[in-house]
Scaffold this motif. Structure first.
Motif, short mmCIF file in Angstrom:
data_model
loop_
_atom_site.label_atom_id
_atom_site.label_comp_id
_atom_site.label_asym_id
_atom_site.label_seq_id
_atom_site.Cartn_x
_atom_site.Cartn_y
_atom_site.Cartn_z
N ASN A 43 0.83 -1.21 0.00
CA ASN A 43 0.00 0.00 0.00
C ASN A 43 0.86 1.26 0.00
OD1 ASN A 43 -2.47 -1.27 -0.11
ND2 ASN A 43 -2.73 -1.32 2.10
N ARG A 44 1.94 1.24 0.76
CA ARG A 44 2.85 2.39 0.81
C ARG A 44 3.50 2.61 -0.56
NH1 ARG A 44 4.78 1.37 5.38
NH2 ARG A 44 6.33 -0.15 4.74
N GLU A 45 3.95 1.53 -1.19
CA GLU A 45 4.57 1.64 -2.51
C GLU A 45 3.58 2.14 -3.56
OE1 GLU A 45 7.44 -1.48 -3.82
OE2 GLU A 45 6.76 -2.46 -1.97
N LEU A 46 2.36 1.59 -3.53
CA LEU A 46 1.34 2.03 -4.50
C LEU A 46 1.00 3.50 -4.29
CD1 LEU A 46 -1.02 -1.08 -4.47
CD2 LEU A 46 0.65 -0.46 -6.21
N GLY A 47 0.94 3.93 -3.03
CA GLY A 47 0.69 5.34 -2.74
C GLY A 47 1.78 6.23 -3.30
N ASN A 48 3.03 5.78 -3.21
CA ASN A 48 4.14 6.55 -3.78
C ASN A 48 4.04 6.63 -5.30
OD1 ASN A 48 5.25 7.04 -1.26
ND2 ASN A 48 6.64 5.29 -1.37
N PHE A 49 3.65 5.53 -5.94
CA PHE A 49 3.51 5.53 -7.39
C PHE A 49 2.41 6.50 -7.84
CE2 PHE A 49 5.02 0.86 -7.44
CZ PHE A 49 6.34 1.25 -7.61
N LEU A 50 1.35 6.62 -7.04
CA LEU A 50 0.19 7.43 -7.43
C LEU A 50 0.24 8.86 -6.90
CD1 LEU A 50 -2.61 4.75 -6.98
CD2 LEU A 50 -1.64 5.59 -9.11
N SER A 51 1.29 9.24 -6.21
CA SER A 51 1.35 10.59 -5.66
C SER A 51 1.58 11.62 -6.77
CB SER A 51 2.47 10.69 -4.62
OG SER A 51 3.72 10.46 -5.23
N ASP A 52 1.19 12.84 -6.51
CA ASP A 52 1.35 13.97 -7.43
C ASP A 52 0.73 13.72 -8.81
OD1 ASP A 52 2.81 15.32 -5.47
OD2 ASP A 52 4.68 14.37 -6.13
N PRO A 53 -0.62 13.68 -8.88
CA PRO A 53 -1.26 13.48 -10.18
C PRO A 53 -0.93 14.63 -11.12
CG PRO A 53 -2.90 13.98 -8.49
CD PRO A 53 -1.58 13.84 -7.81
N ASN A 54 -0.91 14.36 -12.40
CA ASN A 54 -0.56 15.36 -13.39
C ASN A 54 -1.78 16.12 -13.92
OD1 ASN A 54 -1.66 13.23 -14.75
ND2 ASN A 54 0.05 12.90 -16.13
N PHE A 55 -2.84 16.15 -13.15
CA PHE A 55 -4.05 16.89 -13.51
C PHE A 55 -4.66 17.45 -12.23
CE2 PHE A 55 -5.03 12.43 -13.03
CZ PHE A 55 -6.12 12.42 -12.19
N GLU A 56 -5.54 18.44 -12.40
CA GLU A 56 -6.18 19.09 -11.27
C GLU A 56 -7.34 18.24 -10.77
OE1 GLU A 56 -6.28 21.98 -8.46
OE2 GLU A 56 -4.88 21.92 -10.12
N LYS A 71 5.62 -12.73 -12.35
CA LYS A 71 6.80 -13.42 -11.81
C LYS A 71 8.00 -12.50 -11.63
CE LYS A 71 8.33 -15.01 -16.31
NZ LYS A 71 8.66 -16.14 -17.14
N ASN A 72 7.98 -11.33 -12.27
CA ASN A 72 9.06 -10.35 -12.10
C ASN A 72 8.76 -9.37 -10.97
OD1 ASN A 72 10.47 -11.46 -14.27
ND2 ASN A 72 9.31 -10.22 -15.72
N ASN A 73 7.74 -9.66 -10.18
CA ASN A 73 7.29 -8.82 -9.06
C ASN A 73 6.83 -7.44 -9.54
OD1 ASN A 73 6.77 -9.24 -6.33
ND2 ASN A 73 8.40 -7.84 -5.74
N GLU A 74 6.17 -7.42 -10.71
CA GLU A 74 5.65 -6.20 -11.29
C GLU A 74 4.12 -6.18 -11.18
OE1 GLU A 74 8.91 -5.59 -14.85
OE2 GLU A 74 7.10 -6.75 -15.24
N VAL A 75 3.57 -5.00 -10.96
CA VAL A 75 2.12 -4.83 -10.87
C VAL A 75 1.53 -4.90 -12.27
CG1 VAL A 75 0.29 -3.20 -10.26
CG2 VAL A 75 2.33 -3.38 -8.83
N VAL A 76 0.46 -5.67 -12.43
CA VAL A 76 -0.29 -5.73 -13.69
C VAL A 76 -1.73 -5.36 -13.35
CG1 VAL A 76 -1.04 -7.17 -15.60
CG2 VAL A 76 1.21 -7.55 -14.57
N VAL A 77 -2.14 -4.17 -13.77
CA VAL A 77 -3.48 -3.67 -13.46
C VAL A 77 -4.51 -4.44 -14.28
CG1 VAL A 77 -5.00 -1.67 -13.49
CG2 VAL A 77 -2.59 -1.39 -12.89
N LEU A 78 -5.50 -5.01 -13.59
CA LEU A 78 -6.55 -5.76 -14.25
C LEU A 78 -7.79 -4.90 -14.50
CD1 LEU A 78 -6.31 -9.02 -12.13
CD2 LEU A 78 -5.31 -8.59 -14.37
N ASN A 79 -8.14 -4.06 -13.51
CA ASN A 79 -9.36 -3.27 -13.61
C ASN A 79 -9.25 -2.04 -12.73
OD1 ASN A 79 -12.02 -2.61 -14.31
ND2 ASN A 79 -12.84 -3.69 -12.55
N GLN A 92 -3.58 3.39 -14.43
CA GLN A 92 -2.93 2.35 -15.21
C GLN A 92 -1.54 2.77 -15.64
OE1 GLN A 92 -5.57 1.29 -18.41
NE2 GLN A 92 -6.63 -0.24 -17.15
N GLY A 93 -1.39 4.02 -16.03
CA GLY A 93 -0.08 4.51 -16.45
C GLY A 93 0.94 4.54 -15.33
#
Length: 120
Positions: A43-56, A71-79, A92-93
């Motif tokens: 959750n902490r890592e995902l929060g860091n990835f999603l911080s500072d959105p590029n839109f208002e 298997k490479n320990n990478e997130v794959v967004v399903l929905n 997703q980006g």
């Protein structure tokens, strides 16, 4: 007598296909659950990835994100459960194929609520 033989043959065929259809090999169970410490780290890592959105963001937006870990320990967004296409594209980006440091279970589907805070 002829109809009786036909009926017996039909029942035998039906029973035979039902028996063949149910012969599957048992699979080995994988690890059952992800530990609370790993979930907290994810959750902490995902929060860091999603911080500072590029839109208002005018008001707080809550969405539900479903993802798995490959298997490479990478997130794959399903929905991304959002009506707004820009929010879906943003999440997703930012998350797709980002490598996690925490050791999540490979192949397990995770459902995470995501809240994007508004400026108001």
């Amino acid at each position: 007598m002829k109809t009786f033989k036909t009926m017996v043959l039909a029942v035998a065929i039906i029973c035979g296909t039902a028996v063949n259809a149910n012969t599957t090999e048992p699979t080995e169970p994988t690890a059952k659950t992800t530990s609370k410490a790993v979930k907290k780290a994810m959750n902490r890592e995902l929060g860091n990835f999603l911080s500072d959105p590029n839109f208002e963001v005018e008001e707080t937006i809550s969405v539900k994100v479903s993802f798995t870990v490959n298997k490479n320990n990478e997130v794959v967004v399903l929905n991304v459960d959002s009506k707004d296409a820009s929010i879906e594209k943003f999440i997703q980006g930012r998350l797709n194929y980002k490598k996690l440091d925490s050791k999540a279970l490979i192949g397990q589907t995770y459902h995470v609520p995501v809240k994007i805070e508004g400026t108001r």
